[in-house]
Design a protein around this motif. Structure first.
Motif, PDB file in Angstrom:
ATOM      1  N   GLU A 155       0.821  -1.210   0.000  1.00 47.59           N
ATOM      2  CA  GLU A 155       0.000   0.000   0.000  1.00 47.59           C
ATOM      3  C   GLU A 155       0.857   1.263   0.000  1.00 47.59           C
ATOM      4  OE1 GLU A 155      -2.985  -0.092   3.016  1.00 47.59           O
ATOM      5  OE2 GLU A 155      -3.849  -1.946   2.228  1.00 47.59           O
ATOM      6  N   LEU A 156       1.978   1.211   0.690  1.00 45.86           N
ATOM      7  CA  LEU A 156       2.891   2.353   0.686  1.00 45.86           C
ATOM      8  C   LEU A 156       3.446   2.597  -0.714  1.00 45.86           C
ATOM      9  CD1 LEU A 156       4.397   4.515   2.315  1.00 45.86           C
ATOM     10  CD2 LEU A 156       6.212   2.844   2.638  1.00 45.86           C
ATOM     11  N   ALA A 210      -7.263  12.195  -8.113  1.00 49.79           N
ATOM     12  CA  ALA A 210      -7.223  13.053  -6.934  1.00 49.79           C
ATOM     13  C   ALA A 210      -7.859  12.349  -5.743  1.00 49.79           C
ATOM     14  CB  ALA A 210      -7.929  14.372  -7.214  1.00 49.79           C
ATOM     15  N   MET A 211      -8.994  11.670  -5.981  1.00 49.39           N
ATOM     16  CA  MET A 211      -9.661  10.953  -4.899  1.00 49.39           C
ATOM     17  C   MET A 211      -8.769   9.814  -4.392  1.00 49.39           C
ATOM     18  SD  MET A 211     -12.881   8.372  -4.878  1.00 49.39           S
ATOM     19  CE  MET A 211     -11.894   7.348  -5.910  1.00 49.39           C
ATOM     20  N   VAL A 221       2.961   5.893  -3.011  1.00 44.80           N
ATOM     21  CA  VAL A 221       4.068   6.649  -3.610  1.00 44.80           C
ATOM     22  C   VAL A 221       3.835   6.834  -5.104  1.00 44.80           C
ATOM     23  CG1 VAL A 221       6.531   6.527  -4.193  1.00 44.80           C
ATOM     24  CG2 VAL A 221       5.777   6.062  -1.857  1.00 44.80           C
ATOM     25  N   ALA A 222       3.442   5.753  -5.781  1.00 45.56           N
ATOM     26  CA  ALA A 222       3.175   5.856  -7.225  1.00 45.56           C
ATOM     27  C   ALA A 222       2.048   6.845  -7.495  1.00 45.56           C
ATOM     28  CB  ALA A 222       2.822   4.483  -7.788  1.00 45.56           C
ATOM     29  N   THR A 223       1.020   6.802  -6.665  1.00 40.72           N
ATOM     30  CA  THR A 223      -0.112   7.713  -6.842  1.00 40.72           C
ATOM     31  C   THR A 223       0.312   9.161  -6.613  1.00 40.72           C
ATOM     32  OG1 THR A 223      -1.622   5.980  -6.120  1.00 40.72           O
ATOM     33  CG2 THR A 223      -2.455   8.219  -6.072  1.00 40.72           C
ATOM     34  N   LEU A 224       1.103   9.371  -5.577  1.00 36.97           N
ATOM     35  CA  LEU A 224       1.562  10.737  -5.299  1.00 36.97           C
ATOM     36  C   LEU A 224       2.478  11.267  -6.404  1.00 36.97           C
ATOM     37  CD1 LEU A 224       2.156  10.553  -1.464  1.00 36.97           C
ATOM     38  CD2 LEU A 224       0.310  11.727  -2.670  1.00 36.97           C
ATOM     39  N   LEU A 225       3.344  10.396  -6.929  1.00 33.47           N
ATOM     40  CA  LEU A 225       4.199  10.819  -8.043  1.00 33.47           C
ATOM     41  C   LEU A 225       3.359  11.181  -9.264  1.00 33.47           C
ATOM     42  CD1 LEU A 225       7.125   8.244  -7.848  1.00 33.47           C
ATOM     43  CD2 LEU A 225       7.238  10.695  -7.367  1.00 33.47           C
ATOM     44  N   ALA A 226       2.373  10.330  -9.559  1.00 31.25           N
ATOM     45  CA  ALA A 226       1.505  10.607 -10.708  1.00 31.25           C
ATOM     46  C   ALA A 226       0.698  11.876 -10.484  1.00 31.25           C
ATOM     47  CB  ALA A 226       0.578   9.421 -10.953  1.00 31.25           C
ATOM     48  N   THR A 255      -7.134   9.353  -0.652  1.00 28.33           N
ATOM     49  CA  THR A 255      -7.319   8.122   0.123  1.00 28.33           C
ATOM     50  C   THR A 255      -5.977   7.574   0.578  1.00 28.33           C
ATOM     51  OG1 THR A 255      -9.306   7.619  -1.157  1.00 28.33           O
ATOM     52  CG2 THR A 255      -8.313   5.799   0.059  1.00 28.33           C
ATOM     53  N   ALA A 256      -4.989   7.605  -0.299  1.00 30.58           N
ATOM     54  CA  ALA A 256      -3.650   7.120   0.056  1.00 30.58           C
ATOM     55  C   ALA A 256      -3.039   7.973   1.164  1.00 30.58           C
ATOM     56  CB  ALA A 256      -2.748   7.111  -1.175  1.00 30.58           C
ATOM     57  N   LEU A 257      -3.198   9.289   1.065  1.00 27.82           N
ATOM     58  CA  LEU A 257      -2.667  10.174   2.109  1.00 27.82           C
ATOM     59  C   LEU A 257      -3.356   9.938   3.450  1.00 27.82           C
ATOM     60  CD1 LEU A 257      -2.282  13.510   0.119  1.00 27.82           C
ATOM     61  CD2 LEU A 257      -0.461  12.064   1.018  1.00 27.82           C
TER      62      LEU A 257
END
Length: 166
Positions: free
Chosen positions: A97-98, A129-130, A102-107, A134-136
């Motif tokens: 999940e981490l 964005a959603m 990270v991939a989501t935040l980079l994208a 959720t990841a954050l």
């Protein structure tokens, strides 16, 4: 992903080598841990079978206490192997999940930079964005749980009647 935006897809794929390496290391550790559990369970079963089949000899030689002590040590080794394997299994999901976060935040960072430079509208922006929010939020919840501390319940409970551990 590549058909929609190849640059964004490449940024999201940055974590794939780390993911592959993480899973390879975890797989080796897990294989050894679960093999230890199987070996320890075999030792528990063998000791139990030996004690059950030789109960009359044990009683006639008054070896109950020493056999209980020997069984407790074999049982404790099995318990410890199971706890280690359980912790190892529980660790893989947060790692994955981490990496996804990270991939989501980079994208998301690349997307924000692209939209700041070029005024385009892409329908997947709200979904990404959603997902990144959720990841954050998940990372924040993990941090709160880590700070609060998780109680260590690795000590076996002793039954009052015979002194056997569970």
């Amino acid at each position: 992903m590549f058909s929609m935006n190849w640059k964004l897809a490449l940024v999201a794929m940055v974590v794939v080598p780390v993911l592959v390496l993480t899973m390879a290391v975890w797989q080796n550790l897990a294989r050894d841990a679960f093999m230890r559990v199987r070996v320890a369970l075999g030792a528990v079963n063998a000791d139990l079978q030996e004690n059950i089949s030789g109960v009359r000899v044990i009683q006639s030689l008054t070896r109950e206490d020493s056999n209980i002590s020997a069984f407790d040590s074999v049982n404790r080794a099995h318990f410890d192997a199971n706890v280690y394997a359980g912790k190892l299994s529980a660790s893989v999901q947060p790692m994955l999940e981490l990496l996804v976060a990270v991939a989501t935040l980079l994208a998301r960072g690349l997307m924000v930079a692209l939209y700041a430079l070029v005024d385009l509208h892409w329908p997947g922006v709200s979904w990404v964005a959603m997902l990144s929010e959720t990841a954050l939020n998940a990372l924040a919840a993990i941090a709160v749980a880590a700070e609060a501390g998780i109680p260590d319940e690795t000590e076996p409970k002793t039954l009052p009647s015979r002194g056997a551990t569970v």
